[in-house]
Design a protein around this motif. Structure first.
Motif, PDB file in Angstrom:
ATOM      1  N   GLN A 145      -7.611   8.876 -12.080  1.00 39.95           N
ATOM      2  CA  GLN A 145      -8.618   8.598 -11.042  1.00 39.95           C
ATOM      3  C   GLN A 145      -8.083   7.569 -10.063  1.00 39.95           C
ATOM      4  O   GLN A 145      -8.366   7.600  -8.864  1.00 39.95           O
ATOM      5  N   SER A 146      -7.261   6.670 -10.581  1.00 41.34           N
ATOM      6  CA  SER A 146      -6.697   5.621  -9.733  1.00 41.34           C
ATOM      7  C   SER A 146      -5.855   6.214  -8.603  1.00 41.34           C
ATOM      8  O   SER A 146      -5.866   5.723  -7.481  1.00 41.34           O
ATOM      9  N   ALA A 147      -5.156   7.302  -8.927  1.00 44.00           N
ATOM     10  CA  ALA A 147      -4.303   7.915  -7.905  1.00 44.00           C
ATOM     11  C   ALA A 147      -5.141   8.382  -6.715  1.00 44.00           C
ATOM     12  O   ALA A 147      -4.728   8.247  -5.566  1.00 44.00           O
TER      13      ALA A 147
ATOM     14  N   VAL B 157       0.840  -1.205   0.000  1.00 35.58           N
ATOM     15  CA  VAL B 157       0.000   0.000   0.000  1.00 35.58           C
ATOM     16  C   VAL B 157       0.869   1.246   0.000  1.00 35.58           C
ATOM     17  O   VAL B 157       0.600   2.215  -0.719  1.00 35.58           O
TER      18      VAL B 157
ATOM     19  N   LYS C  39       2.125   1.885  -3.390  1.00 36.57           N
ATOM     20  CA  LYS C  39       1.056   2.426  -4.226  1.00 36.57           C
ATOM     21  C   LYS C  39       0.868   3.920  -3.959  1.00 36.57           C
ATOM     22  O   LYS C  39       0.586   4.695  -4.863  1.00 36.57           O
ATOM     23  N   ILE C  40       1.009   4.286  -2.705  1.00 34.88           N
ATOM     24  CA  ILE C  40       0.830   5.699  -2.371  1.00 34.88           C
ATOM     25  C   ILE C  40       1.925   6.532  -3.020  1.00 34.88           C
ATOM     26  O   ILE C  40       1.668   7.602  -3.566  1.00 34.88           O
TER      27      ILE C  40
ATOM     28  N   GLN D  11      -8.090   7.150  -5.777  1.00 34.54           N
ATOM     29  CA  GLN D  11      -8.541   5.952  -5.063  1.00 34.54           C
ATOM     30  C   GLN D  11      -7.428   5.466  -4.132  1.00 34.54           C
ATOM     31  O   GLN D  11      -7.668   5.114  -2.980  1.00 34.54           O
ATOM     32  N   THR D  12      -6.204   5.489  -4.644  1.00 36.46           N
ATOM     33  CA  THR D  12      -5.074   5.034  -3.837  1.00 36.46           C
ATOM     34  C   THR D  12      -4.871   5.923  -2.620  1.00 36.46           C
ATOM     35  O   THR D  12      -4.443   5.468  -1.566  1.00 36.46           O
ATOM     36  N   LEU D  13      -5.187   7.198  -2.774  1.00 30.03           N
ATOM     37  CA  LEU D  13      -5.041   8.105  -1.635  1.00 30.03           C
ATOM     38  C   LEU D  13      -6.288   8.103  -0.754  1.00 30.03           C
ATOM     39  O   LEU D  13      -6.370   8.851   0.213  1.00 30.03           O
ATOM     40  N   GLY D  14      -7.242   7.263  -1.117  1.00 25.93           N
ATOM     41  CA  GLY D  14      -8.426   7.127  -0.272  1.00 25.93           C
ATOM     42  C   GLY D  14      -9.440   8.234  -0.471  1.00 25.93           C
ATOM     43  O   GLY D  14     -10.300   8.450   0.372  1.00 25.93           O
ATOM     44  N   ILE D  15      -9.318   8.959  -1.591  1.00 22.86           N
ATOM     45  CA  ILE D  15     -10.270  10.048  -1.826  1.00 22.86           C
ATOM     46  C   ILE D  15     -11.326   9.541  -2.790  1.00 22.86           C
ATOM     47  O   ILE D  15     -11.079   9.414  -3.980  1.00 22.86           O
ATOM     48  N   ARG D  16     -12.472   9.188  -2.253  1.00 24.02           N
ATOM     49  CA  ARG D  16     -13.476   8.599  -3.122  1.00 24.02           C
ATOM     50  C   ARG D  16     -14.818   8.529  -2.412  1.00 24.02           C
ATOM     51  O   ARG D  16     -15.173   7.535  -1.815  1.00 24.02           O
TER      52      ARG D  16
END
Ligand SMILES: Cc1cc2nc3c(=O)[nH]c(=O)nc-3n(C[C@H](O)[C@H](O)[C@H](O)COP(=O)(O)OP(=O)(O)OC[C@H]3O[C@@H](n4cnc5c(N)ncnc54)[C@H](O)[C@@H]3O)c2cc1C
Ligand code: HEM
Ligand code: HEM
Ligand code: SF4
Ligand code: F3S
Ligand code: FES
Lengths: 637, 246, 217
Positions: C174-176, C12, C15-16, C178-183
């Motif tokens: 958009q994936s970035a 994780v 990914k961040i 999601q990876t940062l938990g903004i969704r």
């Protein structure tokens, strides 16, 4: 043998407290010296293993599943009872006690049931603290719903997946103890026998289902939480692998088996479709709140249900029970459905089904509200049958669902074998002749979280243990008996598959020991089952070897035990010449066709002792005394 | 209905295994996929051949035991169902159906279609719990939980641990499974005390087991029989970030 | 330190870093496009060259340049690392895998599209940046660009590469988040809208440049 139920004296509200005070305690520092094996990881087993480990005991936990979380408890839908009285509708410990005794048709022990009602509130507290997402109201507080056999709302639920959420809670507690090193967990291990040393339960023999190896485990006490035996009937709402082997093997080693004939048939299940069918799916009891049950008035009517005009439909439950209507208890609803089908009014291809119709409810409330209330169940039905229950009435039929009987245990949950404790559906304790909805989950968790942790200590503290090891004669001889049995199964090499035998047994059980039982039928079953058992041991075909994963071999061992247990079940049913709860003897009914109990002669627990292969088992009676709830005949007219 | 099955057969962990073709004849359209396999197996046993091994138990989509790749889809072509709930009427008569076990390094094949998913248990043991001893809990209604939060926690908690997410993910990532538990316990106040340790320990166990990293392809959500949303993965990431910064 | 390194080494954590470096590179694209748009100004490259000159000589930009290159390398290195880890998690492929039924192609092709962009970058940076800084020939940057884009093959290569970049960002942007938990639903809408700028308008802007020089010069 005299059965000592160890019921404490004194007023019922004080019994558990005073009993707890009188129980011997194990010094905290000494707890880790004791080693306990917990077989099974359902609600009862997982909660027991976790709470014993929390106390500091050394626990070994095992199950035949791949993971503790797959135990059959996961499938329970409806909910769990507790007299929290959050609904402010007059609930109390005493009322839950009363409802359970009455619902069990006066065949359960008052003391046990009272204790169950007492501790059940703490279960909800415990589960919420574990993160179980129970249904809530908008204010954030817990929601309740009502369930059969009660006039108050005391059922806590998590959508239609209460069992799943509770089991995952218990599983998480177990995980925590595995992490802490207090529990050693062994997956895919099937207990095949119990080892006794000097008459005490001191270990088990289990098979590693992946490698096929037999293993020996030693301990100071064994806890069985291995579930019910509903699969004796082949088709039931139980999971495919649910079996009675652990309990049955313990029975053969000396644990008495109580009330085996008390089996519960659930009225609303998806009916059998054909010979390929492997199990039956439950449709929650709650559907009967809005659905109306009917059959055509004409025999063998082949018209599509929607083509049958209102005037030619028989809403038989509403006709027979004007005040309870479609909401009569499970046993009554089941029996009436069977009666209709037996008399030729059944519907569907097999004629073994009745309609459960939502058309009126949809007209009255709208499709949306019905969808909100029952959507997931109706969708499940649609998925399985391919028919849309919003448009066509559902077809339902009763199916075997739960077994109230089980290993006899005393107030401490100890069987007649010292050091062998039995929890959850595997024991016989709390539901008498009929279990109320949402009470099995309550019992399993009560046993595991709040009863066994106290009572087992008393035994451990007051017993002298000689050290044992796996090379002792008791272990090696049991080990080789198990080994021989497996060899024998494999070497039969006959022609019929294990499933064929299981299906044949199921048919005998369903036809003669099912919903309606009578003397002639039960006697017939008692001839047919031993015959089938003989055929099994001379004609079963098991391919593959015993040193590998072998599903057929696993099934064979289980079916072999069902073939013995089925006989005991029929024998118990034959001896109990009365109708009560799930046990309906056609000879003993009122003029209106209701169950007729015989309290004068049968107000006792029938506990059977194994007498040896081919020998008639011996029955022992534990008389039941009702000091608080006076037995009366149930009426739902 | 009649089908041709192309099934992965593998004797044990060390066997190399391969595909074998079987005919499934006269299968009722209402039979479930597993019942279809039962029929095939019964014939195999009669012929003295070993039946196809597969995990199953509840057969109503809740225990999470069953699980296989059916025609290149985890749990078969339908959305929101486990293999045991899949009915044969979802296929065409005379279809050829390819059946494979879950494939992922942390899920070694034990036999035929049976895989070892105990890695999931070990992840749970690394913190998928609230530390509360039996008997020590406050009254259940002591802490109100807003309904929307409880409902969202439930959505996550519905995970049956079947492993379809791992099987479908091109990276063999267990993020949906892990996030379901993290999210449930992060949402509920009861889980708050242990949030940072929980997410750190569970993720590190997930990595140790050899699962891949998530690249947000969202195949897991599409194949999950409980349709668990990838928004829980977002919450997991957030929890991890917070734990790292805190 | 220990905590940071475990964080960064976890899947994780990596990914961040991917998402942060990716978004950083996205921000560079905006600036880069902005400057390059001066190529379209009808002043024979005067304004563009002013910027180019400034970029090449203003001392405070050197560290930023280094950070930029480091960002690229970090992004690429961790991208490859994760790709390897992910392959190790699924060494045995399925005989039949209907991935198109459950996930968009763009999301499954990020490694390929990223690698294509990386190859493009090497060539691109060599053509302009390396040549002008280390092997100056006296021609202005505008002339250099105009000259390079006279070659239709070079233009075709650019347009293909920008296509890959577009596809990389179609998933990546958009994936970035999601990876940062903004969704959540509101955020999703905003992100998806802004994403269009990155995977559609910015690439169109870049792609217009080679075509402009090919056709109008
Ligand atoms: C469809 C359905 C719906 C239900 N809904 C409700 C409901 O709404 N409310 C309610 O109160 N009750 C409900 N019940 C009843 C309730 O779910 C069960 O009675 C209860 O969960 C049993 O729990 P248990 O722990 O005793 O056993 P189980 O959950 O059956 O667990 C048995 C465990 O023992 C292990 N095991 C068994 N034999 C062996 C062996 N030989 N060796 C090793 N391990 C072994 C198994 O692996 C398993 O882990 C429902 C039951 C069914 C079938
Ligand atoms: C197609 C239109 C493009 C043109 C005309 C263009 C032009 C240029 C020019 C002239 C330079 C040199 C700047 C200097 O050294 O001062 C440069 C550098 C650079 N370009 Fe591009 N570029 C284009 C597209 C891209 C794209 C799509 C990317 C990214 C994927 C990119 C990434 C870079 C980088 C990283 C540098 C070096 C860093 C810098 O000097 O700013 N370029 N580009
Ligand atoms: C201008 C150049 C680039 C930009 C703007 C960019 C942007 C991004 C972004 C925003 C992400 C999403 C991060 C996330 O998923 O959280 C990403 C992912 C990724 N990028 Fe790039 N990237 C660029 C170049 C590259 C290059 C050169 C490579 C070379 C290998 C690459 C490989 C990857 C990989 C492998 C991923 C991860 C895939 C995934 O998470 O789905 N990218 N990129
Ligand atoms: S997240 Fe979905 S697919 Fe993954 S294990 Fe849980 S239920 Fe199965
Ligand atoms: S499919 Fe795999 S890439 Fe992530 S979103 Fe799901 S884990
Ligand atoms: S068998 Fe239980 S989920 Fe399929």
């Amino acid at each position: 043998m005299t059965l000592n139920s160890k019921i404490p004296s004194g007023p019922i509200e004080k019994q558990w407290d005073s009993h707890r005070f009188n129980l011997k305690l194990v010094n905290p520092a000494n707890k880790r010296r004791y080693h306990i094996i917990v077989v099974g990881t359902g609600l009862a087993g997982a909660s027991a293993a976790a709470s014993l480990a929390e106390l500091g005991y050394n626990v070994t936990s095992l199950c035949y599943h791949e993971s503790p979380r797959r135990a059959h408890s996961i499938a329970a839908q409806g909910g769990i009872n507790a007299p929290k009285n959050y609904a402010n509708d007059g609930d109390s410990v005493y009322r839950l006690f009363y409802d359970t005794i009455k619902g069990g048709d006066y065949r359960a022990r008052e003391a046990n049931v009272y204790r169950l009602a007492q501790v059940s509130g703490s279960i909800i507290d415990q589960c919420v603290a574990q993160g179980v997402p129970f249904a809530r109201e908008y204010g954030g507080l817990l929601d309740n719903r009502s369930f059969g056999g009660a006039q108050v709302s005391r059922t806590f639920y998590a959508r239609g997946q209460t069992g799943q959420q509770l089991l995952l809670g218990a599983y998480s507690a177990l995980c925590r103890q595995v992490d802490a090193g207090q529990v050693k967990f062994f997956p895919r291990r099937e207990m095949l026998d119990l080892v006794l040393v000097d008459g005490q339960a001191r270990g088990i023999i289990a098979r590693d289902l992946v490698t096929g190896k037999l293993e020996t485990y030693t301990c100071d006490a064994v806890v069985l939480a291995t579930g019910g035996y509903g699969n004796t009937f082949y088709l039931s709402t139980m999971a495919k692998a649910s079996n009675a082997t652990a309990a049955w093997r313990a029975h053969r080693r000396g644990a008495l088996f109580a009330n085996p004939c008390f089996t519960q048939i659930h009225p609303t299940c998806i009916p059998v479709g054909g010979a390929y069918q492997s199990k039956l799916t439950l449709m929650s009891e709650s559907l009967r709140n809005d659905g109306r049950i009917w059959v055509p008035k004409k025999k063998s009517d082949t018209r599509a249900p929607n083509d049958i005009p209102e005037s030619e439909r028989d809403y038989y439950l509403e006709r027979l029970y004007p005040s309870f209507g479609n909401l009569v208890p499970r046993d009554v609803a089941s029996r009436r459905a069977k009666e209709m089908c037996d008399n030729g009014y059944g519907v569907g291809q097999t004629g073994q089904a009745v309609y459960l119709d939502f058309a009126d409810a949809i007209k009255r409330l709208g499709k949306e509200i019905i969808g909100e209330k029952y959507g997931n169940l109706l969708d499940m039905y649609h998925e399985i049958t391919g028919e849309d229950p919003y448009k066509v009435p559902m077809r339902i039929y009763p199916a075997v669902h739960y077994t109230m009987g089980g290993i006899w245990v005393d107030y401490n949950l100890m069987s007649t074998i010292p050091g062998l404790y039995v929890l959850g559906e595997a024991n016989f304790s709390d539901h008498g002749a009929n279990r109320l909805g949402a009470s099995a989950l309550m019992q399993g968790l009560a046993d595991g979280y709040f009863i066994i942790p106290y009572t087992i200590g008393d035994y451990l503290a007051s017993t002298k243990f000689t050290p044992v090891n796996t090379n002792d004669a008791a272990f090696t001889s049991t080990f080789s008996e198990v080994e021989q049995r497996i060899k024998k199964l494999i070497s039969v090499n006959g022609k019929r598959t294990v499933d064929e035998f299981h299906r044949s047994l199921g048919k005998i059980m369903w036809d003669y020991v099912g919903m309606g039982r009578n003397k002639a039928g039960l006697q017939k079953a008692l001839q047919l089952i031993p015959k089938l058992r003989e055929e099994f041991w001379s004609d079963v075909k098991i391919v593959g070897s015993s040193n590998d994963m072998n599903n057929e071999l696993e099934k064979a061992g289980r079916v072999a035990d069902f073939l013995e247990l089925g006989e005991l079940l029929a024998r118990d049913a034959l001896h109990r010449e009365e109708s009560c709860g799930g046990h309906f003897r056609e000879e003993y009914q009122t003029e209106e066709g209701e169950a007729k109990r015989d309290d004068e002669h049968f107000s006792y627990v029938a506990a059977w002792e194994f007498a040896g292969d081919g020998k008639t088992p011996v029955m022992h009676k534990e008389p039941l005394a009702f000091e608080y709830v006076k037995p009366s005949q149930r009426s739902y007219k | 209905m009649h089908f041709t099955l192309n099934v992965w057969r593998q004797k044990n962990r060390s066997d190399t295994g391969g595909f074998v073709t079987y005919a499934a004849k006269d299968i009722p359209a209402d039979a479930s996929f597993l019942e279809m396999l039962d029929v095939v197996n019964a014939e195999l046993v009669k012929k003295g051949e070993e039946p196809i091994a597969f995990d199953h138990d509840c057969r109503e989509g809740i225990c999470g035991s069953c699980g296989m790749m059916v025609n290149g889809r985890a749990h078969g072509p339908n959305r929101g169902v486990a293999t045991c709930e899949l009915r044969m009427r979802s296929f065409q008569d005379n279809d050829t159906i390819v059946v494979e076990p879950w494939r992922a390094t942390p899920f070694p094949v034990i036999k035929d279609l049976v895989v070892d998913r105990s890695a999931f248990d070990r992840i749970m043991q690394a913190g998928g719990f609230v530390s509360v001893k039996a008997g020590s809990a406050p009254d259940a209604n002591a802490i109100p939980v807003p309904k929307v939060i409880a409902d969202e926690a439930f959505d996550a908690a519905a995970c049956i641990g079947c492993g379809a997410c791992v099987a479908a993910c091109k990276n063999g990532s267990a993020m949906l499974f892990v996030s379901a538990k993290i999210s449930q316990l992060a949402l509920l106040p009861q889980g708050h005390a242990e949030r940072p340790q929980r997410v750190e320990r569970m993720i590190s166990q997930m990595d140790v087991e050899g699962f891949g990293a998530c690249s947000n392809t969202e195949a897991c959500e599409a194949e999950c029989p409980k349709e668990i949303s990838v928004s829980h993965i977002a919450r997991l990431n957030r929890e991890y970030l917070k734990a790292g910064l805190g | 330190m220990n905590k940071t390194s475990t964080f960064l080494q976890s899947s994780v954590g990596k990914k961040i870093i991917m998402s942060l470096s990716g978004l950083f590179l996205c921000s560079f694209l905006v600036i880069h496009l902005y400057i390059n748009l001066f190529l379209f100004k009808q002043d024979n490259g005067q304004s563009f060259d002013v910027y180019a000159e400034f970029m090449a000589t203003y001392p405070l930009l050197r560290p930023i340049e280094i950070i930029l290159f480091a960002g690229f390398i970090l992004h690429a290195v961790i991208g490859v690392w994760l790709w390897l880890q992910n392959r190790r998690a699924r060494p045995v492929r399925y005989k039949m895998n209907e991935a198109s039924e459950n996930s968009p192609l763009a999301s499954r092709a990020t490694f390929i599209t990223g690698t294509a962009v990386f190859i493009f970058l090497i060539i691109h940076i060599n053509t302009f940046f390396v040549q002008s800084r280390f092997f100056p020939t006296g021609i202005t940057m505008y002339e250099r660009v105009a000259g390079a884009f006279q070659n239709p093959m070079y233009d075709a290569f650019y347009i293909a590469a920008i296509g890959f970049l577009s596809y990389h960002l179609k998933h990546g942007f958009q994936s970035a988040f999601q990876t940062l938990g903004i969704r959540n639903r509101k955020q999703r809408f905003l992100i998806d809208t802004i994403a269009v700028i990155f995977w559609l308008f910015i690439p169109i802007g870049f792609a217009a440049m080679p075509l402009y020089f090919l056709w109008f010069h």
